[in-house]
Scaffold this motif. Structure first.
Motif, PDB file in Angstrom:
ATOM      1  N   TYR A   1      41.825  78.988  27.525  1.00 14.31           N
ATOM      2  CA  TYR A   1      42.234  79.401  28.802  1.00 14.31           C
ATOM      3  C   TYR A   1      41.643  78.263  30.069  1.00 14.31           C
ATOM      4  O   TYR A   1      41.966  78.408  31.196  1.00 14.31           O
ATOM      5  CB  TYR A   1      42.084  80.829  29.326  1.00 14.31           C
ATOM      6  N   PHE A   2      40.435  77.782  29.721  1.00 10.45           N
ATOM      7  CA  PHE A   2      39.800  76.992  30.535  1.00 10.45           C
ATOM      8  C   PHE A   2      40.655  75.849  31.066  1.00 10.45           C
ATOM      9  O   PHE A   2      40.428  74.925  32.076  1.00 10.45           O
ATOM     10  CB  PHE A   2      38.363  76.659  30.010  1.00 10.45           C
ATOM     11  N   TYR A   3      41.468  75.608  29.962  1.00 10.49           N
ATOM     12  CA  TYR A   3      42.590  74.267  30.298  1.00 10.49           C
ATOM     13  C   TYR A   3      43.644  74.664  31.444  1.00 10.49           C
ATOM     14  O   TYR A   3      44.579  73.741  31.728  1.00 10.49           O
ATOM     15  CB  TYR A   3      43.101  73.916  28.901  1.00 10.49           C
ATOM     16  N   ASN A   4      43.583  75.938  31.749  1.00 10.28           N
ATOM     17  CA  ASN A   4      44.477  76.381  32.985  1.00 10.28           C
ATOM     18  C   ASN A   4      44.167  76.033  34.130  1.00 10.28           C
ATOM     19  O   ASN A   4      45.164  75.722  35.227  1.00 10.28           O
ATOM     20  CB  ASN A   4      44.925  77.959  32.797  1.00 10.28           C
ATOM     21  N   PHE A   5      43.254  75.575  34.280  1.00  6.79           N
ATOM     22  CA  PHE A   5      42.537  75.708  35.896  1.00  6.79           C
ATOM     23  C   PHE A   5      42.970  74.347  36.507  1.00  6.79           C
ATOM     24  O   PHE A   5      42.896  74.252  37.820  1.00  6.79           O
ATOM     25  CB  PHE A   5      40.951  75.659  35.852  1.00  6.79           C
TER      26      PHE A   5
END
Length: 446
Positions: free
Chosen positions: A45-49
């Motif tokens: 989910y850190f790649y959502n930012f």
């Protein structure tokens, strides 16, 4: 990035064939955000930012256009025009709060995006240009945010503009000329507001253009991933749609929920009280402080209190503040370790979290008055900031012994899924991983 197994867009209807042959926007979207764009299957989910930062930029542009319809860039009525937007324009209070709060949320998304890139080594080859374009976006954001903060023309806006533009006067020979040009005179006034308003309106569109280049640069080497290893087969990827569009929409839902909660219930939580007082050149606030997202760099600026080598402390502070940002441009060549992700670099992982704590300390110091113990803490934290990039990372790149890398992304994913919930005696010890060679470099098994 072109993968042999990537799906290709094929229009079905006659109308779509006609459009695709003349203006291939559907093909562009399909290849960039659809099933035609394979993505590593292990993105978290850190790649959502990155997507969240793009949405934040769109929110800023839309609300900014609406606010510009009612704002007056005149020193006598600028503050009153903001109050007019808040009180008399239908929905104006919401547009203003969305714009002000949206700036903070934009920086939150970008800061998390940057730290994710630092942790997983997304700045390393072949993604150096991608990293550099991201830093250009960050600089444009900072310039835009500072100019927008001045437009409110409250006490903190006026004195913030006075202090920040005054930094340029420390530059030898050309400093005062640059300061006068920025202000349009010898003090913040109408000319300053007109300059800042025009640039504040223009720069978000420049930022949007660089964002497009940033996304374009991303699609050439493809996305990095938490393991930091390259895609080797179709088994390492999944189509961006529907897998990551669903993941991004979930993250977007959480982001917008928190954003709406702050806008409607705590809209002034991230602002300064003094900025709700009209600008008064004859009354200096007790504590002049910029917005929170500038605090780490503001702490570095104030860390220099003594003249050194015949150079004034003020000039040293200016040099250090700009160097703290420009240093990030050289990071791909300072950290030369062939292993990207800190998940496989135990010493670099510790250094990363110490650096993260150092940034938090700088932010706290930047928001405090220029007095002890905050000045001394700022000095210590500033020394570590530069030591992290100039000393620690280059040394670790040469002496660190990384952990063995998996042969592929699929192997890492399957190993993790097998190990989750299994007793220690049944967990896989890392089958398929090569032993560490004498050089200390992690190598995949043949």
């Amino acid at each position: 990035m072109s993968f042999p197994w990537a799906k290709h867009y094929e229009p079905k209807s006659g109308f779509m064939k006609y459009v695709d042959s003349r203006l291939p926007i559907p093909r562009l979207v399909y290849n960039s955000l659809g099933a035609g764009y394979p993505v590593p299957k292990n993105l978290n989910y850190f790649y959502n930012f990155g997507v969240l930062a793009g949405v934040a930029l769109v929110i800023q542009i839309i609300t900014g256009i609406v606010l510009a319809m009612h704002y007056a860039a005149n020193a006598k009525i600028a503050f009153d025009s903001v109050e007019h937007i808040m009180r008399d324009v239908n929905g104006g209070w919401m547009m203003r709060y969305m714009h002000a709060t949206g700036a903070s949320f934009f920086f939150i998304a970008v800061y998390i995006h940057i730290f994710r890139g630092l942790y997983y080594g997304s700045y390393k080859p072949p993604r150096e240009v991608l990293w550099l374009l991201g830093l250009v976006i960050f600089l444009l954001m900072m310039a835009t945010a500072f100019m927008g903060y001045v437009l409110v023309w409250g006490q903190m806006s006026f004195w913030g503009a006075t202090v920040i533009t005054g930094l340029f006067s420390a530059l030898p020979l050309v400093g005062e000329t640059i300061q006068t040009w920025l202000l349009g005179g010898f003090a913040p006034d109408n000319a300053t507001l007109n300059r800042f308003f025009s640039l504040h309106y223009l720069l978000p569109f420049v930022t949007l253009g660089v964002v497009i280049l940033h996304v374009w640069a991303l699609h050439i080497p493809g996305s990095n991933n938490p393991t930091g290893i390259d895609v080797k087969s179709e088994a390492d990827t999944v189509p961006f749609h529907p897998y990551y569009t669903a993941k991004d929409f979930f993250g977007l839902g959480v982001y917008l929920t928190i954003f709406a909660a702050v806008v409607f219930f705590w809209p002034n939580a991230l602002g300064e009280v003094d900025n709700y007082i009209p600008a008064n050149p004859l009354s200096t606030p007790a504590h002049i402080v910029p917005e929170w997202y500038f605090w780490p760099f503001y702490a570095i600026l104030r860390a220099f209190t003594v003249d050194f080598l015949f150079i004034p402390a003020k000039l040293w502070g200016v040099i250090a503040m700009f160097a703290a940002i420009l240093l990030l441009f050289f990071l791909p060549w300072l950290d030369t370790s062939p292993v990207r992700s800190n998940n496989y670099r135990p010493m670099a992982k510790i250094a990363f979290w110490v650096f993260f704590a150092d940034i938090i300390l700088l932010a706290i110091c930047g928001g405090k008055p220029a007095e002890e113990p905050w000045v001394r803490l700022s000095q210590l934290a500033s020394v570590y900031y530069f030591a992290h990039f100039l000393i620690i990372l280059p040394i670790l790149s040469r002496i660190e012994r990384p952990l063995p890398l998996p042969n592929s992304i699929s192997e890492a994913v399957l190993k993790r899924q097998t190990n989750v919930g299994a007793p220690a005696s049944q967990q896989l010890p890392g089958a398929g991983i090569a032993e560490m060679p004498a050089t200390g470099r992690a190598q995949p098994a043949e």
